[in-house]
Each structure stands twice: as C-alpha cells, then as structure tokens.
Design an enzyme around this catalytic site. Structure first.
Site, PDB file in Angstrom:
ATOM      1  CB  ALA A 152       1.008  -0.250  -7.749  1.00  0.00           C
ATOM      2  CD  GLU A 153       3.153   1.003  -2.208  1.00  0.00           C
ATOM      3  OE1 GLU A 153       3.385   0.237  -1.562  1.00  0.00           O
ATOM      4  OE2 GLU A 153       2.005   0.663  -2.501  1.00  0.00           O
ATOM      5  CG  ASN A 154       4.365   2.402  -7.914  1.00  0.00           C
ATOM      6  OD1 ASN A 154       3.762   1.012  -7.875  1.00  0.00           O
ATOM      7  ND2 ASN A 154       5.481   2.277  -9.834  1.00  0.00           N
TER       8      ASN A 154
END
Length: 508
Positions: free
Chosen positions: A334-336
């Site tokens: 997940a990019e976060n």
C-alpha cells in the site's frame, strides 16, 4: 562546542549548554513543551508549513488546532497529501482563510477545498503523491531537485493544470512546465524539492530528547516532513522516558525535532470498514451490475502469481485477493507505507492508525512491515512491485491511461502517476466496466481525458473482454465473456483491435 541558537528556535529548543568539565553540573536536554499553544507561539505567517498525515491517520490535530487559534498566522503555503475535511484538521485552516496555497495530491470529498480552489480563493499545486513525498525527503537530505519518471507525458509535465482561478472562473495562473531528460533510454522530468519553514507531525511515542516512534500506518508523510523543516514540532500520543524507546525502534531521531507536545485530540476515522465475505463486497446496485463486477473481480484474480508483490487500487482491485487461487500467496503493498496489507477488521478491531490507500480500516498480515510514504513510492518507482491493478476512466489502444480527472471535476492525482511510471518492470492491469454509465466506450483510439500515464497499461479486464495491450502494436482481444460475441465487443470498443488466433472464453 555548543552551537548558537537562532532567535526563533529558543522557544522550541530549551537546551541548556553543557560543559563537559568534570567540575561542572550536567544539565539536561529537554524539548518538551507545555502546550500546543506554547509550541506555535513564535510561528510566523507567510511561511511554508509541512503537515503530515494521510486521511486522518497520523494527522497532528492538536497542533493544527493551535494554529487555527492564531488568526494572525495567515498567508500560509501548506504541503500535505490532502486538506482534511470541513471542520476537521486542515479543513479548519481553509475555512479561516489562513491558507493561501495548498501543495497536495488529493482533494477527495472536501467540498470546501474544491470550492475555494475553483472560485479563486485558494491556489493549488496538484502534485503526484510520491512526488510530494520525494520533494520533502530530498530537501531533508540537502538535494535541491531530482528527476522522476512519475507524471512524464501528463499535464504535470506540460504545465497545463490551473494553479489559481479568477473569480469569474478564468485561469489566473497555470502550473510550470517541467524540464525533461533521458537517462538510459527512458524519459524523466525534473522536480524541485520543497523546503519547509515549519513541520507539524504526529508520532506515537516521543521522549524529551526528541526521539520518536511511529505506529502502524501513521508514518506516511510524517517522517520525511519532520526531517525537512527549519522548525519541527511533534505531537505524541505518549511522552516517555529517555531509553524507553529502544535504539532500533527510534524512527525519527531527536536531531530533527525542536519541540514535543502531548497530543490532546481524539483520533478520528475516515471510513470504518469491516470484514465481509467476497459476495458482500461485490454486491451493490441491481443483480446485473453485481454480475458484471463479479466477472471482472474473478478474472482479475487470475493475474496474481505466487510470490508476487502487488499494489491494488481502491474498488474492484481491492476485492480481487478474495478470489486468490488455492496455493497462491501474494504480498500486498500500500502506497501509504504498508507491505503485507491484510483484510478488513472485525468489529472492535478497527484501528485509526491502520488504513489502506482508500482510507478504509484494515489489518496487517503476519510478516508485514510499515514505513514512510517516501520509502513506499521508492519501491514503486524502482519497479520492486510486480503488479499494480487499478481502475480507469479511459484507456487508449496503445495503453495510455486516464483515471484521475473528469471534465469540470477536480479530485486529485493521488498515487497513480507513480504506480504506472515503470511499466517495464511493473505490470499495469486495468479493471473496469467496458462502457460508462451512459454507454460510451472507455477503450478509445486516444484518451480524451487528461493522462495518468502514457503507454503504461499491459492488460485490460472488463465485464465483456480481456485485451493484451502493446505500446507499439495496440490491442489484441484474448478472452470474451460467456455469451458475448466479438461483434458486440467491437460495437462497444471505439479503438481498433486484433483478435487472437486462440481466443478463449473468459478464464474464471
């Protein structure tokens, strides 16, 4: 030898000079500040303020509220992934008109943010999410600019995004075109780093030395921003004794921190989402719409291969792992800032510090790891992610992707421009319905909406068909849904395509 303190630093860093002679009494470094109001009382207007957080995860709500209560602090340029919601977080500083410019990747559902931008009350530099993270991280490392593949071939590169509107709706200022350059046969654009005057960040634990620890997905932009600014103010869930955070668990070192306060605001959720079975996740609307989504999701799951690292967009892609073939294990990124993303929690297990890119509550799988957004997008741009699957508004016959902007609507670019920036190493799969709600084709000779990335899509999966996409040869129909003819697919696909000699029914 002690170093002199700048006047603005005195309130943030009450460090008593230490004489290391054995005959003198040693005094303590203490960066603890009595309140948020004290911590920001020397803050100046017309400054660049870096504000951590993603959705409501890792947002320094206590410090933002303290700035809100300083009506003299105005004309701020605020750098943040988004601007909170009306009445909450940075949304308050929009309403008080203390912010004159936002540098952000996403407007989302914040109608106040969108209205102020479109009515000329606020300047906005829409910037890819990974580029914001890298702009902050690069400045923190003393690097004034860098080349990135993200956003090459888009309106970000060409300077065709309005930064500010006039009151009559005309454009007062456009974004600046980016310089480009070729490295090893690939094209990149130049981005200048962002230097912050102040950083407002949120951590889980901090001590009087300024050492900090994050928890779960709260790091996001906080680490890179904290290391960047001239004055970094931290709010912590827990203030602990020196030594209570083990050395290997210090995620943000005290050298970067000027003041620490106790967080007093209750954490908030964006979207509390609970675990459901796969049929409940797909269901919605009429039975025909559910059947279409079910077909797309089940076919999308066939793209997963054992051992893959996979990034999934919100919506249909996030449901696809529910249909993983038996014996196939993939690791979701997940990019976060998560590697090893799990499913939705059961009631009572939801955690405001743990969300996915859609800002939904999630869990972590065994063996997961967490980190900052700058690290996450580094993995993505470097091609360490094997597959990214995302939705689309339009796809061209050569794999151009448009998925971030509809005419007359502004939501933001998010992280998609980074996710599709390295198609040579990361396979890009689009999942979408074949036509829009009005029956218009979404697979076109050329996209008519602004591009997210040029010639980046390798596979299109719709409710009617599956296409292979070549950046030079175009589209090849390789699968058709049960009961759907090639003629029907042609009637709903404006772009030309070839038909594979071994055309098959859709593999479910």
């Amino acid at each position: 030898m002690s170093r002199p303190l700048a006047p603005v630093m005195s309130v943030f860093r009450p460090i008593w000079r230490r004489n290391f002679s054995a005959s003198t009494t040693k005094s303590a470094i203490n960066k603890l500040c009595g309140s948020a109001q004290d911590a920001v009382k020397e803050m100046k207007g017309s400054s660049t303020v870096l504000v951590g957080g993603f959705g409501f995860s890792g947002v320094p709500l206590t410090l933002i509220n303290a700035v809100r209560d300083r009506p003299d602090v105005t004309d701020l340029t605020v750098v943040s992934n988004n601007a909170g919601m009306p009445g909450v977080g940075l949304g308050q500083l929009l309403e008080t008109k203390q912010i004159s410019k936002m540098i952000a990747s996403f407007i989302g559902e914040n109608k106040v943010f969108e209205k102020m931008y479109l009515s000329g009350d606020l300047a906005l530099e829409l910037t890819p999410q990974g580029t914001i993270a890298e702009k902050c991280a690069a400045a923190a490392a003393g690097v004034p600019a860098f080349y990135t593949p993200a956003a090459f071939g888009t309106v970000i590169q060409t300077g065709e995004l309005p930064v500010r509107y006039n009151k009559d709706g005309t454009v007062a200022e456009m974004s600046k075109p980016r310089e480009t350059r070729v490295f090893n046969g690939k094209e990149f654009l130049l981005e200048e780093s962002i230097y912050g005057d102040y950083a407002l960040v949120k951590v889980h634990k901090a001590d009087r030395l300024g050492n900090c620890q994050f928890r779960k997905s709260m790091n996001n932009f906080n680490e890179a921003m904290a290391k960047n600014a001239k004055v970094t103010i931290v709010e912590a869930d827990h203030i602990v004794e020196v030594g209570e955070i083990d050395a290997e668990d210090v995620h943000l070192q005290g050298i970067y921190v000027d003041a620490v306060i106790q967080s007093t605001e209750q954490k908030q959720f964006d979207k509390i989402t609970y675990a459901k079975d796969s049929s409940e996740l797909i269901a919605g609307g009429n039975s025909e719409a559910t059947a279409r989504r079910d077909r797309i999701v089940k076919r999308a799951a066939k793209e997963f291969k054992d051992g893959m690292y996979v990034n999934l967009g919100i919506g249909i892609p996030l449901i696809a792992p529910s249909y993983l073939p038996e014996g196939v294990e993939v690791v979701l990124q997940a990019e976060n800032g998560i590697l090893g993303l799990g499913g939705y929690p059961k009631p009572g297990q939801e955690d405001p510090d743990l969300i996915n890119p859609g800002k939904e509550t999630v869990t972590l799988n065994p063996g997961a790891s967490v980190f900052g957004s700058h690290e996450s997008f580094g993995m993505i741009r470097a091609g360490k992610v094997d597959l990214t699957m995302l939705g689309a508004l339009q796809v061209s016959q050569y794999g151009d992707l448009a998925n971030f902007m509809l005419p007359g609507k502004v939501k933001g670019v998010g992280g998609a421009m980074d996710l599709v920036a390295n198609p040579e190493k990361t396979k890009v799969v689009v999942t979408m319905e074949h036509t829009d709600k009005k029956g218009n084709a979404k697979i076109l000779p050329d996209c008519t909406f602004p591009l997210t990335g040029p010639r980046c899509v390798s596979t299109i999966i719709t409710d009617l068909a599956v296409f292979d996409v070549s950046p030079t040869e175009g589209l090849t129909l390789i699968e058709h849904a049960e009961g759907v003819t090639v003629e029907e697919i042609r009637s709903k696909t404006v772009a030309p395509f070839k038909v594979a000699a071994d055309l098959k029914p859709m593999q479910l």
